[in-house]
Design a protein around this motif. Structure first.
Motif, PDB file in Angstrom:
ATOM      1  N   LEU A 178      -6.678   4.644   1.941  1.00  0.00           N
ATOM      2  CA  LEU A 178      -7.309   4.957   0.662  1.00  0.00           C
ATOM      3  C   LEU A 178      -7.467   6.468   0.489  1.00  0.00           C
ATOM      4  CD1 LEU A 178      -8.714   4.070  -1.937  1.00  0.00           C
ATOM      5  CD2 LEU A 178     -10.855   3.878  -0.630  1.00  0.00           C
ATOM      6  N   SER A 179      -7.990   7.148   1.505  1.00  0.00           N
ATOM      7  CA  SER A 179      -8.184   8.591   1.397  1.00  0.00           C
ATOM      8  C   SER A 179      -6.852   9.310   1.311  1.00  0.00           C
ATOM      9  CB  SER A 179      -8.982   9.110   2.593  1.00  0.00           C
ATOM     10  OG  SER A 179      -8.278   8.906   3.811  1.00  0.00           O
TER      11      SER A 179
ATOM     12  N   GLN B  61       0.823  -1.208   0.000  1.00  0.00           N
ATOM     13  CA  GLN B  61       0.000   0.000   0.000  1.00  0.00           C
ATOM     14  C   GLN B  61       0.859   1.261   0.000  1.00  0.00           C
ATOM     15  OE1 GLN B  61      -2.326  -0.978   3.509  1.00  0.00           O
ATOM     16  NE2 GLN B  61      -4.154  -1.333   2.267  1.00  0.00           N
TER      17      GLN B  61
ATOM     18  N   SER C  57      -7.739   7.264   6.381  1.00  0.00           N
ATOM     19  CA  SER C  57      -7.524   5.900   5.909  1.00  0.00           C
ATOM     20  C   SER C  57      -6.431   5.904   4.843  1.00  0.00           C
ATOM     21  CB  SER C  57      -8.815   5.333   5.328  1.00  0.00           C
ATOM     22  OG  SER C  57      -9.199   6.047   4.170  1.00  0.00           O
TER      23      SER C  57
ATOM     24  N   THR D 189       2.052   1.812  -3.395  1.00  0.00           N
ATOM     25  CA  THR D 189       0.964   2.348  -4.224  1.00  0.00           C
ATOM     26  C   THR D 189       0.812   3.846  -4.013  1.00  0.00           C
ATOM     27  OG1 THR D 189      -0.203   0.235  -4.107  1.00  0.00           O
ATOM     28  CG2 THR D 189      -1.491   2.165  -4.747  1.00  0.00           C
TER      29      THR D 189
ATOM     30  N   SER E 200      -4.117   8.152  -0.012  1.00  0.00           N
ATOM     31  CA  SER E 200      -3.608   7.936  -1.370  1.00  0.00           C
ATOM     32  C   SER E 200      -4.268   8.884  -2.354  1.00  0.00           C
ATOM     33  CB  SER E 200      -3.856   6.485  -1.798  1.00  0.00           C
ATOM     34  OG  SER E 200      -3.293   5.574  -0.890  1.00  0.00           O
TER      35      SER E 200
END
Length: 253
Positions: free
Chosen positions: A117-118, A34, A115, A37, A120
């Motif tokens: 995801l946020s 992650q 998070s 990424t 990123s």
């Protein structure tokens, strides 16, 4: 001053953000994949620089091809950092690991921490803004280099990239030291949202000739781009860089 200061500003932003991204995702519980990424998403907009430059050449805003796009890039980067500041708790709590002999600490993120995801997505948007401003600065340097004498040729580019390197060198130790405090990430993100604001007054006073119609149409620019890419002086180094990037593997290991 607007052009050299733009490179210095980008150097400051890179210097303050990059050290944090080396450790902050891991403190939030991200895996090495992650984190890789996140770094990919942060760097991907740099691959779109040619599109940013093509857009500024082909579609002037209010007759200007550079200033509005650089302003837009800075606003995107500032807005993305403000979203992260206002929607997340960026503090870090450090507690003893429980092994009294080692004296090590464990980072415990708060409940409202961003998070992976946020984080990123926000840094992907931030990178779009920064690289957008960067490609406009490159365009301005290329335009101004036309007026350099043979004796001074290349001095402007050297000065600009030296300022970027100085900005990185100044901010990396500051960012590393600040991160180890309780509100370290909060201070870093706040600073990254504030730094571009100091460049805006210089950008406002940047002299740029207003154009009514672009010098070349989009089709003509594509033809010139293809003709340039077909030159052996361009495609051979380009293929070397592509092959090198294709075969090199960058990961947390």
């Amino acid at each position: 001053l607007a052009v050299p200061l733009s490179y210095f500003t980008i150097g400051l932003l890179q210097g303050i953000i990059y050290p944090m991204l080396n450790v902050y995702p891991l403190d939030l519980g991200a895996t090495e994949a992650q984190q890789t990424t996140i770094w990919f998403l942060k760097g991907f907009p740099s691959c779109l620089k040619i599109l940013f430059g093509f857009l500024s050449d082909s579609v002037p805003i209010f007759g200007y091809r550079r200033k509005p796009y650089m302003f837009l890039g800075w606003m995107i980067s500032i807005a993305s950092m403000l979203v992260l500041l206002l929607t997340s708790d960026l503090s870090l709590e450090r507690v003893a690991s429980g092994e009294s002999n080692t004296g090590s600490e464990v980072v415990v993120p708060p409940v409202n921490a961003p998070s992976v995801l946020s984080l990123s997505f926000i840094f992907f948007i931030w990178a779009i803004g920064v690289w957008w401003a960067d490609v406009i600065a490159d365009s301005l340097v290329a335009e101004k280099c036309k007026y350099e004498t043979d004796a001074d040729r290349g001095n402007l580019q050297v000065c600009c990239y030296a300022l970027r390197g100085i900005g990185v060198a100044v901010m990396v130790p500051i960012s590393s030291f600040t991160y180890n405090t309780h509100y370290g990430p909060w201070y870093i993100i706040l600073t990254s949202a504030t730094i571009p604001l100091f460049h805006l007054p210089f950008l406002y006073h940047l002299q740029e000739t207003r154009v009514v119609v672009p010098e070349f149409s989009a089709q003509e620019q594509l033809q010139q781009l293809w003709k340039t890419a077909c030159s052996s002086a361009v495609w051979q180094p380009m293929m070397f860089i592509f092959t090198y990037g294709l075969l090199s593997v960058s990961n947390a290991a």
